[in-house]
Scaffold this motif. Structure first.
Motif, PDB file in Angstrom:
ATOM      1  N   GLU A 285     -37.517  33.532 -12.407  1.00 19.75           N
ATOM      2  CA  GLU A 285     -38.112  32.395 -13.128  1.00 19.75           C
ATOM      3  C   GLU A 285     -38.573  32.760 -14.539  1.00 19.75           C
ATOM      4  O   GLU A 285     -38.606  31.906 -15.418  1.00 19.75           O
ATOM      5  CB  GLU A 285     -39.326  31.870 -12.351  1.00 19.75           C
ATOM      6  CG  GLU A 285     -38.999  31.237 -11.032  1.00 19.75           C
ATOM      7  CD  GLU A 285     -38.486  29.820 -11.182  1.00 19.75           C
ATOM      8  OE1 GLU A 285     -38.908  29.117 -12.114  1.00 19.75           O
ATOM      9  OE2 GLU A 285     -37.643  29.433 -10.360  1.00 19.75           O
ATOM     10  N   LEU A 286     -38.945  34.004 -14.754  1.00 14.45           N
ATOM     11  CA  LEU A 286     -39.577  34.456 -15.998  1.00 14.45           C
ATOM     12  C   LEU A 286     -38.822  34.074 -17.275  1.00 14.45           C
ATOM     13  O   LEU A 286     -39.451  33.632 -18.234  1.00 14.45           O
ATOM     14  CB  LEU A 286     -39.793  35.964 -15.928  1.00 14.45           C
ATOM     15  CG  LEU A 286     -40.761  36.573 -16.918  1.00 14.45           C
ATOM     16  CD1 LEU A 286     -42.170  36.082 -16.651  1.00 14.45           C
ATOM     17  CD2 LEU A 286     -40.725  38.080 -16.820  1.00 14.45           C
ATOM     18  N   PRO A 287     -37.503  34.193 -17.336  1.00 14.91           N
ATOM     19  CA  PRO A 287     -36.798  33.835 -18.580  1.00 14.91           C
ATOM     20  C   PRO A 287     -36.936  32.357 -18.962  1.00 14.91           C
ATOM     21  O   PRO A 287     -36.739  32.001 -20.119  1.00 14.91           O
ATOM     22  CB  PRO A 287     -35.331  34.171 -18.274  1.00 14.91           C
ATOM     23  CG  PRO A 287     -35.374  35.131 -17.151  1.00 14.91           C
ATOM     24  CD  PRO A 287     -36.599  34.799 -16.367  1.00 14.91           C
ATOM     25  N   HIS A 288     -37.312  31.506 -18.019  1.00 14.83           N
ATOM     26  CA  HIS A 288     -37.438  30.073 -18.288  1.00 14.83           C
ATOM     27  C   HIS A 288     -38.839  29.692 -18.761  1.00 14.83           C
ATOM     28  O   HIS A 288     -39.079  28.535 -19.085  1.00 14.83           O
ATOM     29  CB  HIS A 288     -37.083  29.258 -17.040  1.00 14.83           C
ATOM     30  CG  HIS A 288     -35.747  29.615 -16.477  1.00 14.83           C
ATOM     31  ND1 HIS A 288     -34.560  29.347 -17.129  1.00 14.83           N
ATOM     32  CD2 HIS A 288     -35.405  30.243 -15.334  1.00 14.83           C
ATOM     33  CE1 HIS A 288     -33.555  29.788 -16.405  1.00 14.83           C
ATOM     34  NE2 HIS A 288     -34.042  30.340 -15.302  1.00 14.83           N
ATOM     35  N   TRP A 289     -39.764  30.644 -18.770  1.00 17.97           N
ATOM     36  CA  TRP A 289     -41.133  30.365 -19.169  1.00 17.97           C
ATOM     37  C   TRP A 289     -41.298  30.571 -20.661  1.00 17.97           C
ATOM     38  O   TRP A 289     -40.677  31.466 -21.245  1.00 17.97           O
ATOM     39  CB  TRP A 289     -42.107  31.263 -18.419  1.00 17.97           C
ATOM     40  CG  TRP A 289     -42.125  31.042 -16.932  1.00 17.97           C
ATOM     41  CD1 TRP A 289     -41.576  29.998 -16.245  1.00 17.97           C
ATOM     42  CD2 TRP A 289     -42.717  31.887 -15.948  1.00 17.97           C
ATOM     43  NE1 TRP A 289     -41.800  30.148 -14.904  1.00 17.97           N
ATOM     44  CE2 TRP A 289     -42.502  31.288 -14.688  1.00 17.97           C
ATOM     45  CE3 TRP A 289     -43.413  33.073 -16.007  1.00 17.97           C
ATOM     46  CZ2 TRP A 289     -42.954  31.850 -13.511  1.00 17.97           C
ATOM     47  CZ3 TRP A 289     -43.870  33.635 -14.834  1.00 17.97           C
ATOM     48  CH2 TRP A 289     -43.640  33.028 -13.597  1.00 17.97           C
ATOM     49  N   PRO A 290     -42.160  29.779 -21.312  1.00 15.27           N
ATOM     50  CA  PRO A 290     -42.380  29.940 -22.751  1.00 15.27           C
ATOM     51  C   PRO A 290     -42.994  31.303 -23.083  1.00 15.27           C
ATOM     52  O   PRO A 290     -43.787  31.830 -22.297  1.00 15.27           O
ATOM     53  CB  PRO A 290     -43.367  28.823 -23.096  1.00 15.27           C
ATOM     54  CG  PRO A 290     -43.387  27.906 -21.935  1.00 15.27           C
ATOM     55  CD  PRO A 290     -42.914  28.673 -20.749  1.00 15.27           C
ATOM     56  N   PRO A 291     -42.645  31.867 -24.245  1.00 11.00           N
ATOM     57  CA  PRO A 291     -43.230  33.149 -24.645  1.00 11.00           C
ATOM     58  C   PRO A 291     -44.746  33.060 -24.730  1.00 11.00           C
ATOM     59  O   PRO A 291     -45.300  32.039 -25.126  1.00 11.00           O
ATOM     60  CB  PRO A 291     -42.629  33.407 -26.031  1.00 11.00           C
ATOM     61  CG  PRO A 291     -41.419  32.553 -26.094  1.00 11.00           C
ATOM     62  CD  PRO A 291     -41.681  31.370 -25.224  1.00 11.00           C
ATOM     63  N   GLY A 292     -45.415  34.132 -24.336  1.00  8.33           N
ATOM     64  CA  GLY A 292     -46.861  34.197 -24.413  1.00  8.33           C
ATOM     65  C   GLY A 292     -47.600  33.607 -23.228  1.00  8.33           C
ATOM     66  O   GLY A 292     -48.817  33.687 -23.160  1.00  8.33           O
ATOM     67  N   THR A 293     -46.887  33.046 -22.283  1.00  8.02           N
ATOM     68  CA  THR A 293     -47.524  32.439 -21.116  1.00  8.02           C
ATOM     69  C   THR A 293     -47.938  33.519 -20.122  1.00  8.02           C
ATOM     70  O   THR A 293     -47.193  34.445 -19.858  1.00  8.02           O
ATOM     71  CB  THR A 293     -46.557  31.462 -20.420  1.00  8.02           C
ATOM     72  OG1 THR A 293     -46.152  30.483 -21.358  1.00  8.02           O
ATOM     73  CG2 THR A 293     -47.198  30.794 -19.232  1.00  8.02           C
ATOM     74  N   ASP A 294     -49.148  33.374 -19.594  1.00  9.61           N
ATOM     75  CA  ASP A 294     -49.617  34.260 -18.527  1.00  9.61           C
ATOM     76  C   ASP A 294     -49.665  33.460 -17.240  1.00  9.61           C
ATOM     77  O   ASP A 294     -50.186  32.348 -17.211  1.00  9.61           O
ATOM     78  CB  ASP A 294     -51.014  34.804 -18.828  1.00  9.61           C
ATOM     79  CG  ASP A 294     -51.000  35.896 -19.876  1.00  9.61           C
ATOM     80  OD1 ASP A 294     -49.920  36.437 -20.167  1.00  9.61           O
ATOM     81  OD2 ASP A 294     -52.080  36.209 -20.415  1.00  9.61           O
ATOM     82  N   VAL A 295     -49.107  34.028 -16.175  1.00 12.80           N
ATOM     83  CA  VAL A 295     -49.082  33.363 -14.879  1.00 12.80           C
ATOM     84  C   VAL A 295     -49.606  34.338 -13.834  1.00 12.80           C
ATOM     85  O   VAL A 295     -49.115  35.462 -13.722  1.00 12.80           O
ATOM     86  CB  VAL A 295     -47.642  32.928 -14.512  1.00 12.80           C
ATOM     87  CG1 VAL A 295     -47.619  32.262 -13.154  1.00 12.80           C
ATOM     88  CG2 VAL A 295     -47.078  32.003 -15.572  1.00 12.80           C
ATOM     89  N   VAL A 296     -50.612  33.891 -13.084  1.00 11.70           N
ATOM     90  CA  VAL A 296     -51.119  34.696 -11.974  1.00 11.70           C
ATOM     91  C   VAL A 296     -50.686  34.002 -10.691  1.00 11.70           C
ATOM     92  O   VAL A 296     -50.946  32.814 -10.497  1.00 11.70           O
ATOM     93  CB  VAL A 296     -52.661  34.847 -12.028  1.00 11.70           C
ATOM     94  CG1 VAL A 296     -53.170  35.563 -10.790  1.00 11.70           C
ATOM     95  CG2 VAL A 296     -53.067  35.596 -13.280  1.00 11.70           C
ATOM     96  N   VAL A 297     -50.003  34.746  -9.832  1.00  5.72           N
ATOM     97  CA  VAL A 297     -49.519  34.217  -8.556  1.00  5.72           C
ATOM     98  C   VAL A 297     -50.378  34.820  -7.454  1.00  5.72           C
ATOM     99  O   VAL A 297     -50.432  36.037  -7.299  1.00  5.72           O
ATOM    100  CB  VAL A 297     -48.038  34.586  -8.327  1.00  5.72           C
ATOM    101  CG1 VAL A 297     -47.549  34.022  -7.009  1.00  5.72           C
ATOM    102  CG2 VAL A 297     -47.178  34.097  -9.483  1.00  5.72           C
ATOM    103  N   ARG A 298     -51.077  33.952  -6.738  1.00  9.41           N
ATOM    104  CA  ARG A 298     -51.950  34.392  -5.656  1.00  9.41           C
ATOM    105  C   ARG A 298     -51.318  33.993  -4.330  1.00  9.41           C
ATOM    106  O   ARG A 298     -50.980  32.835  -4.114  1.00  9.41           O
ATOM    107  CB  ARG A 298     -53.318  33.728  -5.820  1.00  9.41           C
ATOM    108  CG  ARG A 298     -54.392  34.331  -4.989  1.00  9.41           C
ATOM    109  CD  ARG A 298     -55.776  33.923  -5.473  1.00  9.41           C
ATOM    110  NE  ARG A 298     -55.922  32.534  -5.855  1.00  9.41           N
ATOM    111  CZ  ARG A 298     -56.333  31.582  -5.028  1.00  9.41           C
ATOM    112  NH1 ARG A 298     -56.603  31.850  -3.777  1.00  9.41           N
ATOM    113  NH2 ARG A 298     -56.466  30.349  -5.465  1.00  9.41           N
TER     114      ARG A 298
END
Length: 142
Positions: A89-102
């Motif tokens: 999924e990471l390549p589809h996310w905007p640059p600079g976005t932080d995502v925490v998956v719990r």
């Protein structure tokens, strides 16, 4: 495996993403989506990375898998599956976005396809600001 620059590692960065991020839960995961654009309130609170650097860095992901998920074997299995799903999924996310998956305890019971679907749905819900539960996930009152 996620590249080193795509991982959230510091406690400060985790805390920042959890605080300013929008939250959405689906199945076995809860996602905290923190886009690169920070409000003036966040900038005054000393962001973990300078705002100019946010736009140039890749999207990053961090994982939280507590002991509630299961023993060490189960937790590591869930973590590996989530890392693999996020890498796709990471390549589809905007640059600079932080995502925490719990991961929730239900994550240990789900297979990879279900976890991948849960992650994609939770990310989409957090991005659009529709983080509430789906009607089929709501529990009815006794």
């Amino acid at each position: 495996m996620l590249p080193a620059d795509a991982r959230i590692r510091s406690s400060r960065d985790f805390g920042s993403a959890l605080k300013r991020g929008r939250r959405a839960a689906r199945g076995g995961v809860v996602v905290h989506w923190a886009p690169a654009t920070a409000s003036s309130e966040d900038i005054a609170a000393q962001p973990p990375t300078p705002p100019a650097a946010d736009a140039n860095r890749t999207a990053r992901a961090g994982f939280v898998v507590s002991k509630a998920v299961g023993n060490a074997v189960k937790r590591n299995k869930v973590k590996r599956r989530l890392r693999h799903a996020v890498a796709a999924e990471l390549p589809h996310w905007p640059p600079g976005t932080d995502v925490v998956v719990r991961a929730t305890p239900r994550a240990a019971e789900r297979d990879f396809a279900q976890l991948q679907r849960d992650l994609a749905e939770a990310v989409q819900a957090a991005r659009t600001g529709k983080g509430g539960r789906r009607p089929d996930e709501r529990r009815s009152a006794p």
